[in-house]
Design an enzyme around this catalytic site. Structure first.
Site, short mmCIF file in Angstrom:
data_model
loop_
_atom_site.label_atom_id
_atom_site.label_comp_id
_atom_site.label_asym_id
_atom_site.label_seq_id
_atom_site.Cartn_x
_atom_site.Cartn_y
_atom_site.Cartn_z
N ASN A 62 0.84 -1.19 0.00
CA ASN A 62 0.00 0.00 0.00
C ASN A 62 0.88 1.24 0.00
O ASN A 62 1.95 1.28 0.59
CB ASN A 62 -1.01 -0.01 1.16
CG ASN A 62 -0.41 -0.08 2.54
OD1 ASN A 62 0.53 -0.84 2.79
ND2 ASN A 62 -0.95 0.69 3.47
N GLU A 64 0.34 5.31 0.57
CA GLU A 64 -0.57 6.37 1.00
C GLU A 64 -0.12 7.73 0.48
O GLU A 64 1.01 7.89 0.00
CB GLU A 64 -0.66 6.41 2.53
CG GLU A 64 -1.33 5.21 3.11
CD GLU A 64 -1.47 5.26 4.61
OE1 GLU A 64 -2.17 4.38 5.13
OE2 GLU A 64 -0.90 6.15 5.27
N ASN A 65 -1.02 8.69 0.61
CA ASN A 65 -0.78 10.03 0.15
C ASN A 65 -1.53 10.96 1.09
O ASN A 65 -2.60 10.61 1.58
CB ASN A 65 -1.30 10.15 -1.29
CG ASN A 65 -0.92 11.43 -1.95
OD1 ASN A 65 -1.37 12.50 -1.56
ND2 ASN A 65 -0.09 11.32 -2.97
N SER A 67 -3.29 13.33 0.41
CA SER A 67 -4.62 13.44 -0.18
C SER A 67 -5.17 12.01 -0.24
O SER A 67 -4.98 11.30 -1.22
CB SER A 67 -4.52 14.04 -1.58
OG SER A 67 -5.78 14.03 -2.19
N TYR A 68 -5.80 11.60 0.86
CA TYR A 68 -6.13 10.19 1.08
C TYR A 68 -6.67 9.41 -0.12
O TYR A 68 -6.22 8.30 -0.37
CB TYR A 68 -7.10 10.04 2.26
CG TYR A 68 -6.46 10.33 3.59
CD1 TYR A 68 -5.25 9.75 3.96
CD2 TYR A 68 -7.06 11.20 4.48
CE1 TYR A 68 -4.66 10.03 5.16
CE2 TYR A 68 -6.47 11.48 5.71
CZ TYR A 68 -5.27 10.89 6.05
OH TYR A 68 -4.69 11.17 7.24
N CYS A 73 -4.05 0.67 -2.50
CA CYS A 73 -3.88 -0.53 -1.69
C CYS A 73 -2.86 -1.48 -2.33
O CYS A 73 -2.61 -1.43 -3.54
CB CYS A 73 -5.21 -1.26 -1.55
SG CYS A 73 -6.51 -0.30 -0.75
N GLU A 75 -3.05 -4.70 -2.91
CA GLU A 75 -3.62 -5.64 -3.86
C GLU A 75 -3.76 -5.00 -5.24
O GLU A 75 -3.36 -5.56 -6.26
CB GLU A 75 -5.01 -6.11 -3.40
CG GLU A 75 -5.00 -6.86 -2.09
CD GLU A 75 -5.24 -5.96 -0.87
OE1 GLU A 75 -4.62 -4.87 -0.78
OE2 GLU A 75 -6.03 -6.35 0.00
#
Length: 162
Positions: A62, A64-65, A67-68, A73, A75
């Site tokens: 995964n 992340e950022n 800016s959600y 993810c 997968e």
């Protein structure tokens, strides 16, 4: 009115050692991929490893950022990379491991809804089920024979042709 009952069948293993050797190796690769996750906001690390029909193993973690919604993810990172680099290969199996940095998790953690839809799309695209194995950082492992075991009424491209 018609009433139907949907059922699912899963297998639960006490730990990774109960899996066949090839699946053990794939699960170990998902644990390796998990270590490369970038999750400074959730502190929730996920790794995935795919086995393709050409023998290749593709890993993803995964990412992340701030800016959600822009994150991705594990997968889907692995699935989309495989689709972009091996478009003619089928995904045979996916192994997923997930756990919080703050608390060691020994409960199997299934794919999120967005990942379920992505896996369903690839099952439909390749006209072949994908075996799915998932676990926490350690402990029990759950096996699904197909994404349909946990998403029996998946949205399909055929609906777009209406």
């Amino acid at each position: 009115m018609i009433k139907k009952q949907l059922t699912s069948e899963i297998e639960i293993y006490d730990d990774i050692s109960e899996l066949d050797k090839d699946t053990q190796e794939l699960m170990k690769k998902s644990l390796e991929a998990r270590k490369k996750a970038y999750a400074p906001y959730s502190n929730f690390l996920v790794g995935a490893a795919l086995l393709l029909d050409n023998g290749e193993v593709v890993k993803g973690s995964n990412q992340e950022n701030a800016s959600y919604p822009s994150g991705l993810c594990a997968e889907r990172t692995a699935i989309y990379w495989a689709g972009a680099n091996y478009p003619d290969s089928k995904i045979l199996k996916i192994a997923i491991s997930a756990s919080s940095v703050k608390k060691k998790n020994d409960q199997p953690i299934p794919p999120c809804g967005a990942c379920r839809q992505a896996i369903a799309e690839y099952e439909q695209k390749q006209n072949h089920a994908i075996e799915i194995y998932f676990m926490g950082l350690e402990g029990k492992v759950v096996k699904l024979n197909s994404l349909a075991d946990i998403l029996p009424l998946a949205f399909e491209s055929k609906y777009l042709e209406l």
